[in-house]
Design a protein around this motif. Structure first.
Motif, PDB file in Angstrom:
ATOM      1  N   GLY A 127     -35.176  45.567 -51.784  1.00  0.00           N
ATOM      2  CA  GLY A 127     -34.051  46.360 -50.698  1.00  0.00           C
ATOM      3  C   GLY A 127     -34.911  46.732 -50.346  1.00  0.00           C
ATOM      4  N   LEU A 128     -36.044  46.647 -49.930  1.00  0.00           N
ATOM      5  CA  LEU A 128     -36.888  47.785 -48.565  1.00  0.00           C
ATOM      6  C   LEU A 128     -36.365  46.369 -47.220  1.00  0.00           C
ATOM      7  N   ALA A 129     -36.266  44.918 -47.636  1.00  0.00           N
ATOM      8  CA  ALA A 129     -36.205  43.748 -46.460  1.00  0.00           C
ATOM      9  C   ALA A 129     -34.664  44.399 -46.145  1.00  0.00           C
ATOM     10  N   MET A 130     -34.348  44.983 -46.906  1.00  0.00           N
ATOM     11  CA  MET A 130     -32.761  45.688 -45.678  1.00  0.00           C
ATOM     12  C   MET A 130     -33.280  46.839 -45.294  1.00  0.00           C
ATOM     13  N   LEU A 131     -34.104  47.537 -44.872  1.00  0.00           N
ATOM     14  CA  LEU A 131     -33.864  48.529 -44.334  1.00  0.00           C
ATOM     15  C   LEU A 131     -34.317  47.898 -42.788  1.00  0.00           C
ATOM     16  N   PRO A 132     -34.479  49.094 -41.997  1.00  0.00           N
ATOM     17  CA  PRO A 132     -33.690  49.242 -40.494  1.00  0.00           C
ATOM     18  C   PRO A 132     -35.147  48.220 -39.861  1.00  0.00           C
ATOM     19  N   VAL A 133     -35.092  47.596 -39.208  1.00  0.00           N
ATOM     20  CA  VAL A 133     -36.289  47.062 -38.697  1.00  0.00           C
ATOM     21  C   VAL A 133     -37.598  47.999 -37.975  1.00  0.00           C
ATOM     22  N   HIS A 134     -37.563  48.756 -37.427  1.00  0.00           N
ATOM     23  CA  HIS A 134     -38.200  50.464 -37.112  1.00  0.00           C
ATOM     24  C   HIS A 134     -38.983  50.890 -38.652  1.00  0.00           C
ATOM     25  N   PHE A 135     -38.671  50.714 -39.527  1.00  0.00           N
ATOM     26  CA  PHE A 135     -38.597  51.392 -40.976  1.00  0.00           C
ATOM     27  C   PHE A 135     -39.511  50.517 -41.678  1.00  0.00           C
ATOM     28  N   ARG A 136     -39.169  48.763 -41.522  1.00  0.00           N
ATOM     29  CA  ARG A 136     -39.484  47.744 -42.167  1.00  0.00           C
ATOM     30  C   ARG A 136     -40.710  48.002 -41.678  1.00  0.00           C
ATOM     31  N   ARG A 137     -41.143  47.795 -40.062  1.00  0.00           N
ATOM     32  CA  ARG A 137     -42.531  47.154 -40.294  1.00  0.00           C
ATOM     33  C   ARG A 137     -43.479  47.929 -40.433  1.00  0.00           C
ATOM     34  N   ARG A 138     -43.140  49.270 -41.236  1.00  0.00           N
ATOM     35  CA  ARG A 138     -44.149  50.357 -41.088  1.00  0.00           C
ATOM     36  C   ARG A 138     -45.026  50.252 -42.465  1.00  0.00           C
ATOM     37  N   LEU A 139     -43.816  49.723 -43.383  1.00  0.00           N
ATOM     38  CA  LEU A 139     -44.398  49.946 -44.908  1.00  0.00           C
ATOM     39  C   LEU A 139     -45.458  49.044 -44.794  1.00  0.00           C
ATOM     40  N   GLN A 140     -46.353  49.821 -46.585  1.00  0.00           N
ATOM     41  CA  GLN A 140     -47.656  49.033 -46.432  1.00  0.00           C
ATOM     42  C   GLN A 140     -46.783  49.428 -47.705  1.00  0.00           C
ATOM     43  N   VAL A 141     -46.807  48.000 -49.754  1.00  0.00           N
ATOM     44  CA  VAL A 141     -46.111  48.430 -50.717  1.00  0.00           C
ATOM     45  C   VAL A 141     -47.526  48.225 -51.772  1.00  0.00           C
ATOM     46  N   THR A 142     -47.456  48.993 -52.733  1.00  0.00           N
ATOM     47  CA  THR A 142     -48.575  48.337 -53.721  1.00  0.00           C
ATOM     48  C   THR A 142     -48.098  48.366 -55.200  1.00  0.00           C
ATOM     49  N   HIS A 143     -47.279  47.219 -55.615  1.00  0.00           N
ATOM     50  CA  HIS A 143     -46.163  46.566 -56.586  1.00  0.00           C
ATOM     51  C   HIS A 143     -47.173  45.979 -57.881  1.00  0.00           C
ATOM     52  N   GLN A 144     -46.685  46.647 -59.079  1.00  0.00           N
ATOM     53  CA  GLN A 144     -47.340  46.705 -60.776  1.00  0.00           C
ATOM     54  C   GLN A 144     -46.071  45.768 -60.707  1.00  0.00           C
ATOM     55  N   ALA A 145     -46.919  45.032 -61.432  1.00  0.00           N
ATOM     56  CA  ALA A 145     -45.107  43.828 -61.547  1.00  0.00           C
ATOM     57  C   ALA A 145     -45.504  43.077 -63.544  1.00  0.00           C
ATOM     58  N   ARG A 146     -44.914  42.472 -64.044  1.00  0.00           N
ATOM     59  CA  ARG A 146     -45.459  41.864 -64.851  1.00  0.00           C
ATOM     60  C   ARG A 146     -46.160  40.429 -64.826  1.00  0.00           C
ATOM     61  N   ALA A 147     -47.255  40.124 -65.653  1.00  0.00           N
ATOM     62  CA  ALA A 147     -47.866  38.691 -64.799  1.00  0.00           C
ATOM     63  C   ALA A 147     -46.612  37.433 -64.997  1.00  0.00           C
ATOM     64  N   GLU A 148     -45.974  37.524 -65.183  1.00  0.00           N
ATOM     65  CA  GLU A 148     -44.501  36.088 -65.241  1.00  0.00           C
ATOM     66  C   GLU A 148     -44.181  36.360 -63.300  1.00  0.00           C
TER      67      GLU A 148
END
Length: 375
Positions: A208-229
């Motif tokens: 979903g974040l990859a589908m953002l407009p390029v100028h928005f996507r390039r500004r992203l910094q993400v912290t993502h909590q995920a399951r171990a698997e």
């Protein structure tokens, strides 16, 4: 200064029950009281919450598995009640406070038998199963929302709106401003699925974040909590999309992550909502559809209607829908800051204080504030 008393807190072993119990324990201890915790094996080992509190594990079965399962659960609960009675004879609590979850039931049942004052606290916008079972017998019902579903009309007179207590480290964020964001600045996104993570967020958010407009996507910094698997797969997805992301199964510094986040993508558990509204952080919420009585959808209603969040049902949570909502929320810096204010307006920062007041005054109902009666 309060007269020192002893109190027993009884809670199921999940974060949604344990975090508010820990906040109340800290507040009562600060007032000079002595607190004991009753829970299951998970609860007494919850990291960092009850290090200074004496803890007790009581057997408690879950009412599942048909007649045989019910019999086994009943036997465990009777054993738990007997152990709780022995605990109370020595500890002599002034009151027993339940936070929901099956491990709370034997402790409350023992309190009823010994005619001790009792309070239950409901974190969600729908009264939980154990709290529904005991609502008719307790002396007071502390709620986190002004409107609580599954609360019988005859029990509403003893309901008091206090809010859902959060950790001091989260409450402190209320005094910090929403992080500044200019048109070219880094846009920080926090993704969290609660204590167990959420695979659906791992499935959808990177694309979903990859589908953002390029100028928005390039500004992203993400912290993502995920399951171990899911971690290796999620890390690869972000790398493929060239989105800087830190992936972890557990975020010990979650309050600090919340402090710098511009948007949070999360489930709608009670503790998550309480922390978002305490800190004042806009969110995109994906309620857990299998939650009992669909309570996460109801939890999300207040902050969403106030303008502090956007709620997407899980069956509609797709990469394209996430991208659309992210653009609506994130491309207008003024609208984003306003959403942060709206989220903050739903917070109840005095929840621990108000719940402790209720606990201390349980023997003096006239001292309770009638304006806090839940609708």
């Amino acid at each position: 200064m309060s007269i020192p008393r002893h109190y027993v807190l009884a809670a199921g072993g999940t974060g949604g029950h344990m975090v508010p119990a820990a906040a109340l324990a800290a507040e009562l201890a600060a007032r000079g009281h002595h607190v004991a915790l009753v829970s299951d094996d998970r609860g007494v080992r919850f990291p960092g919450l009850f290090d200074e509190v004496q803890t007790h594990v009581l057997p408690a079965g879950r009412l599942a598995g048909g007649p045989i399962g019910w019999l086994r659960a009943g036997a465990k609960m009777l054993a738990g009640r007997t152990m709780a009675i022995e605990l109370y004879r020595g500890f002599k609590p002034a009151a027993v406070i339940g936070f929901g979850g099956y491990p709370a039931f034997p402790a409350l049942a023992a309190a009823f038998q010994m005619k001790l004052p009792t309070i239950i606290h409901e974190q969600n916008a729908v009264l939980g199963r154990v709290n529904r079972l005991v609502a008719g017998k307790v002396d007071a019902i502390a709620t986190s929302y002004a409107e609580v579903q599954r609360l019988k009309p005859e029990h509403r007179a003893k309901a008091r709106l206090v809010g859902n207590p959060v950790r001091e480290s989260v409450l402190a964020l209320r005094e910090r401003p929403y992080p500044e964001l200019d048109a070219d600045g880094i846009f920080r996104v926090l993704v969290t699925g609660g204590s167990q993570g959420a695979s659906v967020l791992s499935d959808v958010v990177p694309d979903g974040l990859a589908m953002l407009p390029v100028h928005f996507r390039r500004r992203l910094q993400v912290t993502h909590q995920a399951r171990a698997e899911d971690i290796d797969r999620v890390r690869a997805q972000y790398a493929t999309h060239a989105i800087p992301a830190e992936i972890a199964t557990y975020l010990p510094d979650l309050p600090e992550r919340l402090a710098w986040a511009h948007v949070v993508i999360a489930r709608a558990g009670a503790s998550t909502i309480a922390e978002l509204t305490a800190a004042g952080r806009p969110a995109i919420l994906v309620p857990l559809p299998s939650a009992t009585d669909d309570h996460q959808t109801v939890n999300a209603r207040e902050i969403t209607e106030a303008g502090g969040a956007r709620t997407i049902p899980q069956h509609l949570f797709t990469a394209s829908e996430l991208a659309k909502q992210m653009q609506k929320l994130g491309l207008d810096t003024l609208a984003l800051a306003n959403a942060a204010r709206c989220a903050r307006s739903c917070g109840r920062p005095l929840a621990a204080r108000d719940l402790a007041d209720l606990v201390e005054n349980i023997d003096a109902p006239s001292l309770l504030n009638p304006s806090r009666v839940a609708a």
